[in-house]
Design a protein around this motif. Structure first.
Motif, PDB file in Angstrom:
ATOM      1  N   GLY A   1       0.843  -1.189   0.000  1.00  0.00           N
ATOM      2  CA  GLY A   1       0.000   0.000   0.000  1.00  0.00           C
ATOM      3  C   GLY A   1       0.880   1.242   0.000  1.00  0.00           C
ATOM      4  O   GLY A   1       1.905   1.277  -0.695  1.00  0.00           O
ATOM      5  N   VAL A   2       0.544   2.229   0.805  1.00  0.00           N
ATOM      6  CA  VAL A   2       1.403   3.403   0.883  1.00  0.00           C
ATOM      7  C   VAL A   2       2.210   3.391   2.177  1.00  0.00           C
ATOM      8  O   VAL A   2       2.648   4.418   2.660  1.00  0.00           O
ATOM      9  N   ALA A   3       2.420   2.170   2.746  1.00  0.00           N
ATOM     10  CA  ALA A   3       3.165   2.045   3.996  1.00  0.00           C
ATOM     11  C   ALA A   3       4.602   2.528   3.826  1.00  0.00           C
ATOM     12  O   ALA A   3       5.250   2.921   4.794  1.00  0.00           O
ATOM     13  N   TRP A   4       5.104   2.507   2.578  1.00  0.00           N
ATOM     14  CA  TRP A   4       6.462   3.010   2.350  1.00  0.00           C
ATOM     15  C   TRP A   4       6.585   4.465   2.795  1.00  0.00           C
ATOM     16  O   TRP A   4       7.656   4.921   3.150  1.00  0.00           O
ATOM     17  N   ALA A   5       5.486   5.199   2.803  1.00  0.00           N
ATOM     18  CA  ALA A   5       5.527   6.605   3.206  1.00  0.00           C
ATOM     19  C   ALA A   5       5.941   6.725   4.671  1.00  0.00           C
ATOM     20  O   ALA A   5       6.736   7.604   5.041  1.00  0.00           O
ATOM     21  N   ILE A   6       5.410   5.832   5.515  1.00  0.00           N
ATOM     22  CA  ILE A   6       5.766   5.836   6.935  1.00  0.00           C
ATOM     23  C   ILE A   6       7.240   5.466   7.110  1.00  0.00           C
ATOM     24  O   ILE A   6       7.958   6.060   7.907  1.00  0.00           O
ATOM     25  N   VAL A   7       7.690   4.481   6.311  1.00  0.00           N
ATOM     26  CA  VAL A   7       9.089   4.061   6.386  1.00  0.00           C
ATOM     27  C   VAL A   7      10.008   5.197   5.939  1.00  0.00           C
ATOM     28  O   VAL A   7      11.020   5.495   6.574  1.00  0.00           O
ATOM     29  N   LEU A   8       9.605   5.865   4.874  1.00  0.00           N
ATOM     30  CA  LEU A   8      10.371   7.012   4.381  1.00  0.00           C
ATOM     31  C   LEU A   8      10.418   8.113   5.435  1.00  0.00           C
ATOM     32  O   LEU A   8      11.447   8.761   5.635  1.00  0.00           O
ATOM     33  N   ALA A   9       9.299   8.292   6.140  1.00  0.00           N
ATOM     34  CA  ALA A   9       9.250   9.314   7.187  1.00  0.00           C
ATOM     35  C   ALA A   9      10.270   9.004   8.277  1.00  0.00           C
ATOM     36  O   ALA A   9      10.981   9.901   8.752  1.00  0.00           O
ATOM     37  N   VAL A  10      10.361   7.729   8.668  1.00  0.00           N
ATOM     38  CA  VAL A  10      11.350   7.335   9.684  1.00  0.00           C
ATOM     39  C   VAL A  10      12.759   7.601   9.175  1.00  0.00           C
ATOM     40  O   VAL A  10      13.615   8.149   9.885  1.00  0.00           O
ATOM     41  N   PHE A  11      13.008   7.253   7.912  1.00  0.00           N
ATOM     42  CA  PHE A  11      14.327   7.452   7.313  1.00  0.00           C
ATOM     43  C   PHE A  11      14.712   8.934   7.325  1.00  0.00           C
ATOM     44  O   PHE A  11      15.795   9.310   7.761  1.00  0.00           O
ATOM     45  N   LEU A  12      13.780   9.769   6.874  1.00  0.00           N
ATOM     46  CA  LEU A  12      14.069  11.205   6.800  1.00  0.00           C
ATOM     47  C   LEU A  12      14.218  11.814   8.193  1.00  0.00           C
ATOM     48  O   LEU A  12      15.051  12.697   8.411  1.00  0.00           O
TER      49      LEU A  12
END
Lengths: 216, 291
Positions: free
Chosen positions: B173-184
């Motif tokens: 889904g768009v869960a990558w957005a949450i992962v990207l948020a953690v990364f950033l």
């Protein structure tokens, strides 16, 4: 670090505590609101058989997907983040793949947390939703286009959950698909097999279709 | 920080492999866990079925995340027998191997935050907002209170760990957005911000770590040359200070803080082999081995 904290006076210390408690409370409020909001279940999403009352279900389902894995017909999916269904929880869309009503109910057996209740032992007692006839003006049978009874033929609780009732309206006779709510399990096979472009009979989550039947 | 490293270009006594062994082992373990969950859906061999929230090993042993279990319980749900046994199993497992071993050996977000830390170091980004160390304990408490009030599993609504892992195993889904948020967040906002300050899952496992059996020990601390390598690589450097430098204060060499993730990176980088894995009962020092 411990040196830092021993140098600050009590006022500063309390101030920092209040600040930390404040920020955490704000996050908590946001999380609580978001979690309440994500409880809304869209009408097209049907829970697997044995699912306990929706409000309790969200506190019980750990989103592990074991029910999805053990469904032999790939009926179930886990909601992905961004879907309208609470993230990670299982559901199916009747029009895509309905529930085949396995006798051994493998999805409920697989559930480690009893979010899908083990008390459901006879699949005919399942209460996933309720089929509702929505297409009086589209159904081939009621409009007289053809002698269709696809929903009736698809229904696994033959002659009990759906019957074709001979009806008269304005001097015209036709057969109307009629759902008997006490027998319907909400498997969705009628919705799947309906031949009209948009299904003329649809399964709705039980508490949406008949609120009095939901355990609130 | 960088001054220390350039000031002391110590000759490396040990092989490259010895200097990376626990990092390699950890990456191996992290990807193996993912692999075990994935060979089921990909190839039909069901070793681990489910995901990190709850799973079945070889169709016989149940595992359940005890933190998710706890939230469900306080939310007012009677978890089934299988989940209860599964949660106890995982609880005992981490009481043995070290609470936050979950963070460094299993959690897939660790790879993301380690990558952010590596990039931050490589790019020389030094500016960082450091939230208080104990904020994650407050957050942990908060998730339990919200679980009680909404009778739901509160943290699972946003938990990046299960989002990512479930995403990889079941669909993203768009869960990558949450992962990207953690990364950033870790890259641009806060150095080691997520795993070392915010994540309430880590806080929960950290509480288990306070009593867990396997610990890192500065057992050979007489050999320490104060080079600072361990402090630079450690995701929770405050845990090292007392056990390594507390000789005069009579502090024993075991790292008993629950914050320690048992990642073993200090063992990797220490040229003087100060650190070793030990049990929490080995409070003695080891005789220096020549070096």
């Amino acid at each position: 670090m411990s040196g830092d904290s021993s140098n600050i006076d009590r006022r500063q210390f309390l101030g920092r505590c209040v600040q930390a408690a404040g920020s955490v409370s704000i996050i908590g409020l946001l999380l609580g609101t978001y979690s309440e909001q994500s409880k809304a279940l869209p009408a097209w999403a049907i829970r697997p058989p044995g699912a306990i009352d929706e409000e309790d279900f969200l506190g019980a389902c750990v989103r592990c997907g074991l029910c999805v894995r053990d469904c032999p017909y790939d009926t179930l999916s886990l909601a992905e983040f961004g879907d309208e269904v609470a993230t990670g929880t299982p559901y199916f869309i009747a029009r895509d793949i309905p529930c085949e009503m396995c006798e051994d109910i493998p999805c409920a057996v697989a559930c480690p947390t009893d979010a899908l209740s083990k008390e459901l032992t006879d699949i005919a007692d399942a209460d996933m939703g309720l089929a509702v006839f929505t297409g009086m003006d589209t159904c081939y049978s009621t409009t007289g286009v053809a002698h269709c009874r696809a929903c009736y033929l698809a229904c696994p609780i033959k002659d009990e959950a759906i019957t074709m009732e001979r009806t008269e309206s304005n001097g015209r006779w036709y057969f109307e698909p009629t759902v008997h709510s006490e027998k319907c399990t909400g498997c969705g096979k009628c919705e799947k097999d309906c031949v009209t472009k948009e299904a003329s009979i649809k399964v709705l989550p039980r508490d949406l279709a008949r609120h009095d039947r939901a355990t609130v | 920080m960088s001054q220390i490293s350039s000031a002391q270009p110590l000759p490396l006594k040990r092989s490259w492999f010895l200097r990376q062994r626990y990092l390699l082992l950890r990456r191996g373990t992290q990807f193996s866990f993912l692999g075990l969950f994935l060979i089921g859906p990909w190839y039909g061999y069901w070793v681990l079925k489910g995901n990190l929230a709850s799973s079945i090993f070889l169709d016989s042993f149940a595992f359940t995340d005890p933190y998710i279990y706890l939230q469900s319980i306080v939310g007012g749900h009677d978890m089934g027998r299988v989940a209860t046994i599964g949660a106890l199993t995982i609880l005992v497992f981490y009481l043995v191997v070290g609470g936050r071993a979950y963070c460094s050996w299993v959690c897939p977000i660790n790879v993301v935050s380690d990558a952010a830390f590596w990039l931050r170091t490589t790019l020389g980004l030094s500016h960082s907002w450091q939230p208080k160390k104990n904020i994650r304990l407050w957050l942990l408490m908060m998730t339990l209170i919200v679980s009680v009030m909404t009778s739901s599993i509160a943290w699972e609504v946003v938990n990046p760990i299960t989002m990512l892992q479930r995403g990889l195993v079941f669909g993203m889904g768009v869960a990558w957005a949450i992962v990207l948020a953690v990364f950033l967040f870790d890259l641009l906002v806060s150095r080691r911000g997520w795993c070392s300050h915010i994540c309430p899952v880590g806080a929960f496992y950290g509480l288990l770590g306070k009593a867990s059996l396997v610990r890192v020990s500065a057992i050979n601390r007489q050999a320490c040359t104060d080079c600072g390598d361990c402090f630079r690589v450690c995701p929770e450097p405050h845990v090292i200070t007392d056990p390594l430098l507390g000789e005069e204060k009579g502090i024993q060499p075991l790292i008993l803080s629950g914050d320690c993730t048992n990642c073993g990176r200090c063992i990797d980088v220490c040229e003087d082999e100060v650190f070793h894995f030990a049990t929490r009962f080995e409070r003695h020092l080891r005789k220096t081995k020549g070096g």
